[in-house]
Design a protein around this motif. Structure first.
Motif, PDB file in Angstrom:
ATOM      1  N   SER A 158       0.831  -1.195   0.000  1.00  0.00           N
ATOM      2  CA  SER A 158       0.000   0.000   0.000  1.00  0.00           C
ATOM      3  C   SER A 158       0.871   1.252   0.000  1.00  0.00           C
ATOM      4  O   SER A 158       2.068   1.191   0.241  1.00  0.00           O
ATOM      5  CB  SER A 158      -0.918  -0.017   1.220  1.00  0.00           C
ATOM      6  N   HIS A 159       0.246   2.341  -0.239  1.00  0.00           N
ATOM      7  CA  HIS A 159       0.943   3.628  -0.235  1.00  0.00           C
ATOM      8  C   HIS A 159       1.568   3.880   1.142  1.00  0.00           C
ATOM      9  O   HIS A 159       2.712   4.344   1.240  1.00  0.00           O
ATOM     10  CB  HIS A 159      -0.041   4.748  -0.600  1.00  0.00           C
ATOM     11  N   ASP A 160       0.869   3.557   2.214  1.00  0.00           N
ATOM     12  CA  ASP A 160       1.363   3.741   3.583  1.00  0.00           C
ATOM     13  C   ASP A 160       2.590   2.874   3.850  1.00  0.00           C
ATOM     14  O   ASP A 160       3.555   3.330   4.443  1.00  0.00           O
ATOM     15  CB  ASP A 160       0.244   3.417   4.580  1.00  0.00           C
ATOM     16  N   GLN A 161       2.555   1.625   3.371  1.00  0.00           N
ATOM     17  CA  GLN A 161       3.696   0.728   3.563  1.00  0.00           C
ATOM     18  C   GLN A 161       4.916   1.239   2.792  1.00  0.00           C
ATOM     19  O   GLN A 161       6.037   1.195   3.288  1.00  0.00           O
ATOM     20  CB  GLN A 161       3.333  -0.685   3.113  1.00  0.00           C
ATOM     21  N   SER A 162       4.713   1.716   1.595  1.00  0.00           N
ATOM     22  CA  SER A 162       5.810   2.270   0.791  1.00  0.00           C
ATOM     23  C   SER A 162       6.399   3.506   1.466  1.00  0.00           C
ATOM     24  O   SER A 162       7.626   3.686   1.506  1.00  0.00           O
ATOM     25  CB  SER A 162       5.324   2.643  -0.607  1.00  0.00           C
TER      26      SER A 162
END
Length: 89
Positions: free
Chosen positions: A3-7
């Motif tokens: 996800s964008h948050d994980q990246s």
């Protein structure tokens, strides 16, 4: 797929790791420079001390010393006394 948050968190962790590495490298560089400076100072002090000792030895063996000249015969009779920058004949 991440996800964008994980990246974002992965990139943030990578940036923090890189900054920590850079700080450690600067610290190592500072310590190396400090050791280099101390070594140079120690070497200069040793050089100065050696030059002072050499100058003192030179002053003890030349210049305004009193010298006694004895002629070459076997009795060793005194032929003269010289003070200040003597030159033998």
């Amino acid at each position: 797929m991440a996800s964008h948050d994980q990246s974002f968190k992965a990139g943030e962790a990578k940036g923090q790791t890189q900054e920590k590495t850079n700080q450690m490298m600067r610290n190592i560089g500072d310590k190396a420079q400090s050791a280099k400076d101390k070594t140079a100072q120690t070497a200069q002090a040793a050089k100065d001390k050696t030059q002072q000792a050499a100058q003192a030895a030179k002053e003890r063996t030349t210049g305004d010393n009193v010298k006694i000249f004895v002629n070459g015969d076997t009795c060793g009779s005194l032929t003269g006394i010289c003070v200040n920058n003597c030159v033998s004949k």
